[in-house]
Design an enzyme around this catalytic site. Structure first.
Site, PDB file in Angstrom:
ATOM      1  CB  SER A   1      -0.914   0.021   1.230  1.00 50.50           C
ATOM      2  OG  SER A   1      -1.847  -1.014   1.137  1.00 50.50           O
TER       3      SER A   1
ATOM      4  CE  LYS B   1      -3.600   4.054  -5.851  1.00 52.52           C
ATOM      5  NZ  LYS B   1      -4.261   3.320  -4.770  1.00 52.52           N
TER       6      LYS B   1
ATOM      7  CD  GLN C   1      -3.875   2.279  -1.332  1.00 57.34           C
ATOM      8  OE1 GLN C   1      -4.061   3.282  -2.011  1.00 57.34           O
ATOM      9  NE2 GLN C   1      -3.729   1.088  -1.888  1.00 57.34           N
TER      10      GLN C   1
END
Ligand code: NAP
Length: 285
Positions: free
Chosen positions: A43, A50, A94
């Site tokens: 993650s 991102k 997330q």
């Protein structure tokens, strides 16, 4: 057969450039808030990618990192405070969350107007009932699959497509989108018996599981299109679901892992930010 090796990075770059140009014309940049809980290494990497894409597009990114062990209520409070913050245009939680948390309740705390991933009941429910419209938000993994098919100029009406995986973020919205576009869709999952009997007949396979070599080359029809969404991390390396090197010899087109669907998904997230930002501006004006 000369297979098409789909370059996800270059498809993503074009989308990012489009988003960047559109944002440059806006009176102020949109702001996307990421909430991350715990220290899942994968993650961390995805959020970093991102945030890097946000920088390229001119989107302001804000990361809220809550430590492992923080409870459902605390995360819900963070989401609500972002909902109320007029400077935040888009919110993303997330996933996966640590297993002691319940994601669905938290996702549905996000204001649908700021739900950039289109995962709340309100947004995904609406998307399911409505015809597909590229101008509106839709879950980003499905949009990335759509982008690959568009790149291939593939008319999927009536095509026999097998989607493997039925999660709310990847398999299910992808299958629904393909169905909307006129394909004949079969969805396989962990309870499916003899997976290869389905994949062998598929003209297009979309695999979203996260198990290396789940789809062997022998279980793929000659000339099939393979869109590999799955990611399995083994040490420092990442693998897709498909036995890539052998499959390459018999397919019409295939997405590699890494460098296939992943970058396109990030780019489609940026595009969703732009879409909801514009919609919020219209709502507020
Ligand atoms: P998930 O929630 O764990 O779902 C996995 C799905 O695979 C489930 O539907 C599960 O079936 C199915 N499955 C598990 N074992 C199977 C088997 N042996 N045969 C057939 N189906 C099986 O994961 P997710 O969030 O959907 O993500 C799936 C994969 O895609 C992960 O590797 C993730 O990292 C990757 N991903 C990549 C992108 C990208 O941009 N490239 C985006 C999103 C996700 P049940 O429902 O029956 O349990």
């Amino acid at each position: 057969m000369n297979p098409i090796l789909i370059d996800g990075k270059s498809i993503a770059e074009k989308i990012i450039n489009r988003v960047k140009k559109a944002i440059a014309k806006m009176p102020k940049p949109p702001k996307l808030a990421f909430i991350m809980v715990g220290n899942n290494p994968a993650s961390e990497i995805y959020v970093a990618k991102k945030i890097a894409a946000c920088k390229l597009c001119g989107i302001n990114a804000k990361k809220i990192h809550l430590s492992y062990g923080c409870d459902q209520k605390k995360i819900a409070e963070s989401i609500i405070s972002l909902n109320l913050n007029p400077n935040v245009d888009a919110i993303m939680l997330q996933l996966p969350l640590p297993s002691y948390l319940e994601p669905e309740g938290l996702i549905n705390k996000i204001d649908p107007l700021k739900d950039v991933e289109c995962l709340t009941y309100a947004n995904f429910g609406k998307a399911l009932f409505k015809e597909f419209n590229e101008k509106e938000i839709y879950p980003v993994t499905a949009l990335a699959v759509y982008e690959v098919l568009k790149y291939l100029k593939e008319d999927i009406r009536g095509k026999n497509i097998v989607v493997i995986g039925k999660s709310n973020i990847a398999g299910k919205p992808t299958a629904e989108l393909l169905l909307k576009l006129g394909a004949t869709v079969t969805v396989c999952h962990s309870q499916t018996k003899n997976l290869s009997t389905y994949t062998k007949k598929a003209e297009i396979i979309v695999s979203a599981v996260g198990k290396r070599n789940l789809i062997t080359a022998r279980s793929i029809k000659n000339g099939a299109i393979i869109i590999d969404v799955g990611i399995e991390r083994i040490g420092e390396k990442i693998y897709g679901d498909v036995e890539f090197n052998k499959a390459l010899k018999k397919v019409k087109a295939i997405t590699p892992v890494p460098g296939g669907v992943g970058p396109i998904t990030v780019a489609k997230l940026m595009e969703n930010v732009l879409k909801i930002y514009k919609k919020r501006q219209n709502t507020n004006s």
